[in-house]
Design a protein around this motif. Structure first.
Motif, PDB file in Angstrom:
ATOM      1  N   VAL A 104       0.840  -1.200   0.000  1.00 11.21           N
ATOM      2  CA  VAL A 104       0.000   0.000   0.000  1.00 11.21           C
ATOM      3  C   VAL A 104       0.876   1.252   0.000  1.00 11.21           C
ATOM      4  CG1 VAL A 104      -1.629   1.367   1.385  1.00 11.21           C
ATOM      5  CG2 VAL A 104      -1.984  -1.084   1.104  1.00 11.21           C
ATOM      6  N   HIS A 105       1.909   1.242   0.813  1.00 11.50           N
ATOM      7  CA  HIS A 105       2.806   2.402   0.893  1.00 11.50           C
ATOM      8  C   HIS A 105       3.479   2.669  -0.450  1.00 11.50           C
ATOM      9  CE1 HIS A 105       6.334   4.571   3.125  1.00 11.50           C
ATOM     10  NE2 HIS A 105       5.515   5.421   2.526  1.00 11.50           N
ATOM     11  N   ASP A 106       3.930   1.611  -1.112  1.00 12.11           N
ATOM     12  CA  ASP A 106       4.595   1.791  -2.396  1.00 12.11           C
ATOM     13  C   ASP A 106       3.652   2.409  -3.422  1.00 12.11           C
ATOM     14  OD1 ASP A 106       7.052   1.088  -4.135  1.00 12.11           O
ATOM     15  OD2 ASP A 106       5.388   0.242  -5.270  1.00 12.11           O
ATOM     16  N   THR A 107       2.398   1.938  -3.440  1.00  8.26           N
ATOM     17  CA  THR A 107       1.400   2.492  -4.367  1.00  8.26           C
ATOM     18  C   THR A 107       1.100   3.949  -4.026  1.00  8.26           C
ATOM     19  OG1 THR A 107       0.397   0.311  -4.656  1.00  8.26           O
ATOM     20  CG2 THR A 107      -0.948   2.225  -5.261  1.00  8.26           C
ATOM     21  N   TYR A 108       0.876   4.216  -2.748  1.00  2.00           N
ATOM     22  CA  TYR A 108       0.616   5.579  -2.274  1.00  2.00           C
ATOM     23  C   TYR A 108       1.778   6.496  -2.642  1.00  2.00           C
ATOM     24  CZ  TYR A 108      -0.055   9.337   1.214  1.00  2.00           C
ATOM     25  OH  TYR A 108      -0.194  10.547   1.845  1.00  2.00           O
ATOM     26  N   PHE A 109       2.998   6.012  -2.375  1.00  2.15           N
ATOM     27  CA  PHE A 109       4.186   6.830  -2.616  1.00  2.15           C
ATOM     28  C   PHE A 109       4.363   7.130  -4.100  1.00  2.15           C
ATOM     29  CE2 PHE A 109       8.670   7.504  -3.478  1.00  2.15           C
ATOM     30  CZ  PHE A 109       9.046   8.392  -2.483  1.00  2.15           C
ATOM     31  N   TYR A 110       4.149   6.138  -4.938  1.00  6.07           N
ATOM     32  CA  TYR A 110       4.353   6.342  -6.372  1.00  6.07           C
ATOM     33  C   TYR A 110       3.493   7.499  -6.879  1.00  6.07           C
ATOM     34  CZ  TYR A 110       4.327   5.705 -11.403  1.00  6.07           C
ATOM     35  OH  TYR A 110       4.415   5.933 -12.763  1.00  6.07           O
ATOM     36  N   VAL A 154       0.309   8.323   4.903  1.00 13.66           N
ATOM     37  CA  VAL A 154       0.047   6.942   4.477  1.00 13.66           C
ATOM     38  C   VAL A 154      -0.408   6.099   5.663  1.00 13.66           C
ATOM     39  CG1 VAL A 154       2.426   6.129   4.839  1.00 13.66           C
ATOM     40  CG2 VAL A 154       0.972   5.004   3.155  1.00 13.66           C
ATOM     41  N   LEU A 155       0.005   6.477   6.866  1.00 16.99           N
ATOM     42  CA  LEU A 155      -0.399   5.712   8.048  1.00 16.99           C
ATOM     43  C   LEU A 155      -1.913   5.793   8.257  1.00 16.99           C
ATOM     44  CD1 LEU A 155       0.750   3.934  10.241  1.00 16.99           C
ATOM     45  CD2 LEU A 155       1.084   5.955  11.662  1.00 16.99           C
ATOM     46  N   PHE A 156      -2.516   6.930   7.925  1.00 17.56           N
ATOM     47  CA  PHE A 156      -3.976   7.039   8.004  1.00 17.56           C
ATOM     48  C   PHE A 156      -4.624   6.069   7.017  1.00 17.56           C
ATOM     49  CE2 PHE A 156      -2.793  11.525   9.206  1.00 17.56           C
ATOM     50  CZ  PHE A 156      -3.156  11.416  10.534  1.00 17.56           C
ATOM     51  N   VAL A 157      -4.085   6.020   5.815  1.00 18.89           N
ATOM     52  CA  VAL A 157      -4.633   5.134   4.778  1.00 18.89           C
ATOM     53  C   VAL A 157      -4.578   3.692   5.242  1.00 18.89           C
ATOM     54  CG1 VAL A 157      -4.365   4.316   2.400  1.00 18.89           C
ATOM     55  CG2 VAL A 157      -3.939   6.729   2.949  1.00 18.89           C
ATOM     56  N   ILE A 158      -3.431   3.275   5.743  1.00 21.04           N
ATOM     57  CA  ILE A 158      -3.254   1.889   6.186  1.00 21.04           C
ATOM     58  C   ILE A 158      -4.183   1.565   7.347  1.00 21.04           C
ATOM     59  CG2 ILE A 158      -1.615   0.331   7.320  1.00 21.04           C
ATOM     60  CD1 ILE A 158       0.592   1.673   5.616  1.00 21.04           C
ATOM     61  N   ALA A 159      -4.307   2.495   8.296  1.00 20.32           N
ATOM     62  CA  ALA A 159      -5.117   2.250   9.492  1.00 20.32           C
ATOM     63  C   ALA A 159      -6.597   2.074   9.174  1.00 20.32           C
ATOM     64  CB  ALA A 159      -4.938   3.391  10.489  1.00 20.32           C
ATOM     65  N   PHE A 160      -7.039   2.579   8.034  1.00 20.38           N
ATOM     66  CA  PHE A 160      -8.443   2.451   7.655  1.00 20.38           C
ATOM     67  C   PHE A 160      -8.682   1.350   6.623  1.00 20.38           C
ATOM     68  CE2 PHE A 160      -8.716   6.709   9.488  1.00 20.38           C
ATOM     69  CZ  PHE A 160      -9.947   6.656  10.136  1.00 20.38           C
ATOM     70  N   LEU A 161      -7.616   0.742   6.115  1.00 16.46           N
ATOM     71  CA  LEU A 161      -7.767  -0.260   5.059  1.00 16.46           C
ATOM     72  C   LEU A 161      -7.930  -1.681   5.580  1.00 16.46           C
ATOM     73  CD1 LEU A 161      -5.401   0.564   2.057  1.00 16.46           C
ATOM     74  CD2 LEU A 161      -7.900   0.483   2.087  1.00 16.46           C
ATOM     75  N   ASN A 219      11.639   6.720 -12.161  1.00 15.80           N
ATOM     76  CA  ASN A 219      11.911   5.932 -10.955  1.00 15.80           C
ATOM     77  C   ASN A 219      11.211   6.524  -9.732  1.00 15.80           C
ATOM     78  OD1 ASN A 219      13.560   4.737 -12.834  1.00 15.80           O
ATOM     79  ND2 ASN A 219      15.434   4.869 -11.628  1.00 15.80           N
ATOM     80  N   TYR A 220       9.889   6.616  -9.811  1.00 19.53           N
ATOM     81  CA  TYR A 220       9.118   7.241  -8.734  1.00 19.53           C
ATOM     82  C   TYR A 220       8.766   6.276  -7.606  1.00 19.53           C
ATOM     83  CZ  TYR A 220       8.511  11.000 -12.144  1.00 19.53           C
ATOM     84  OH  TYR A 220       8.738  12.010 -13.054  1.00 19.53           O
ATOM     85  N   GLY A 221       8.930   4.984  -7.827  1.00 14.70           N
ATOM     86  CA  GLY A 221       8.556   4.005  -6.821  1.00 14.70           C
ATOM     87  C   GLY A 221       9.461   4.033  -5.604  1.00 14.70           C
ATOM     88  N   LEU A 222       8.969   3.466  -4.516  1.00 14.73           N
ATOM     89  CA  LEU A 222       9.717   3.475  -3.255  1.00 14.73           C
ATOM     90  C   LEU A 222      10.377   2.130  -2.984  1.00 14.73           C
ATOM     91  CD1 LEU A 222      10.517   4.908  -0.633  1.00 14.73           C
ATOM     92  CD2 LEU A 222       8.325   4.193   0.344  1.00 14.73           C
ATOM     93  N   TYR A 223       9.587   1.062  -3.024  1.00 11.74           N
ATOM     94  CA  TYR A 223      10.123  -0.265  -2.738  1.00 11.74           C
ATOM     95  C   TYR A 223      10.248  -1.141  -3.990  1.00 11.74           C
ATOM     96  CZ  TYR A 223       8.350   1.077   1.902  1.00 11.74           C
ATOM     97  OH  TYR A 223       8.072   1.741   3.065  1.00 11.74           O
ATOM     98  N   PHE A 224       9.352  -0.913  -4.936  1.00 12.13           N
ATOM     99  CA  PHE A 224       9.252  -1.808  -6.079  1.00 12.13           C
ATOM    100  C   PHE A 224       9.353  -1.059  -7.409  1.00 12.13           C
ATOM    101  CE2 PHE A 224       6.312  -3.394  -2.687  1.00 12.13           C
ATOM    102  CZ  PHE A 224       7.128  -4.424  -2.237  1.00 12.13           C
ATOM    103  N   ARG A 225       9.689  -1.790  -8.456  1.00 13.83           N
ATOM    104  CA  ARG A 225       9.761  -1.237  -9.812  1.00 13.83           C
ATOM    105  C   ARG A 225       8.416  -1.340 -10.538  1.00 13.83           C
ATOM    106  NH1 ARG A 225      14.561  -4.291 -12.873  1.00 13.83           N
ATOM    107  NH2 ARG A 225      13.909  -2.855 -14.531  1.00 13.83           N
TER     108      ARG A 225
END
Length: 261
Positions: A104-110, A154-161, A219-225
């Motif tokens: 989720v974080h990687d998608t949010y971050f991208y 992103v922590l708000f997003v995760i906490a509600f997902l 290269n906008y991703g955080l963890y993944f390509r």
């Protein structure tokens, strides 16, 4: 309430100085010669860069502490899916929810990252981070005020997902920051075997994010390509640059192996 806020800020700051500081000491002070062949950019970052990065990172640490307080200790917690009874879900859910948090974080971050690169938003939100064109571990939290809030949200997003335990949140923040520091390390430390494994097609490397800092786009991703490859935003020189660094580390044999694959 103030005591909890201070404790959360202290924890966030300690995490920053330990996880960013130890690699900095190792790569930039103690073992610089040892890791010389792993350095991504030939030039050295300036002490002024380090001071700026630390200043903004301390500010970010305070903001992340506030966000952690809101999610875990404010009345908002009652409306989230955060649970405190570790037996409420199977113990394996700790690991699964940690993995989901990273995805989720990687998608949010991208998407957040791409939006911040819009010409109308860049100076307001993301310029400070990109002042580190040759990033060091200290740059990992070097954000402007607005970006720090958006990054931490992103922590708000995760906490509600999905249901998540505070232990998972702790693991997520620590693991996520470790990967973040690696991305800003300025050195490539991935083992030789990664280049010819399926993981190379999926995960980011220090070269990956370093190229974003030096070229300012792609290269906008955080963890993944994954998102970059799906949407055509991966920098076209990435694989070539990665191979150059690894060849410098391990010798021309690596290039021969790449050609034979």
């Amino acid at each position: 309430m103030l005591r909890i806020l201070i404790e959360l800020f202290t924890m966030s700051a300690i995490r920053y100085f330990v996880i960013a500081g130890l690699p900095f000491i190792a790569f930039y002070k103690v073992l610089t010669t040892w890791f010389a062949k792993s350095k991504i950019q030939k030039r050295d970052a300036d002490i002024k860069d380090f001071k700026r990065e630390i200043f903004h990172s301390v500010q970010t640490s305070a903001i992340l502490g506030i966000i952690g307080f809101i999610v875990l200790f404010s009345p908002l917690k009652n409306h989230t899916l955060v649970y405190t009874d570790i037996n409420a879900y199977p113990l394996w859910w700790i690991g699964v929810s940690l993995g989901l948090s990273l995805v989720v974080h990687d998608t949010y971050f991208y998407w957040m990252h791409r939006i911040m690169h819009h010409k109308k938003l860049f100076k307001l939100t993301h310029l400070v981070h990109h002042q580190s064109t040759n990033p060091s571990p200290w740059a990992s939290y070097s954000f402007q005020f607005i970006e720090a809030w958006v990054e931490g949200a992103v922590l708000f997003v995760i906490a509600f997902l999905f249901p998540i335990h505070p232990l998972t949140i702790l693991l997520f923040t620590v693991l996520g920051f470790v990967i973040n520091v690696y991305g800003h390390l300025g050195y490539e430390v991935m083992p030789r075997w990664l280049r010819h494994s399926f993981l190379f097609e999926i995960i980011n490397t220090s070269v990956y994010h370093n190229l974003h800092h030096s070229k300012f786009k792609g290269n906008y991703g955080l963890y993944f390509r994954v998102w970059d490859r799906l949407l055509g935003t991966e920098h076209p020189d990435y694989v070539k640059e990665y191979d150059r660094i690894q060849e410098n580390r391990f010798g021309a044999e690596l290039s021969k192996q790449a050609l034979n694959k």
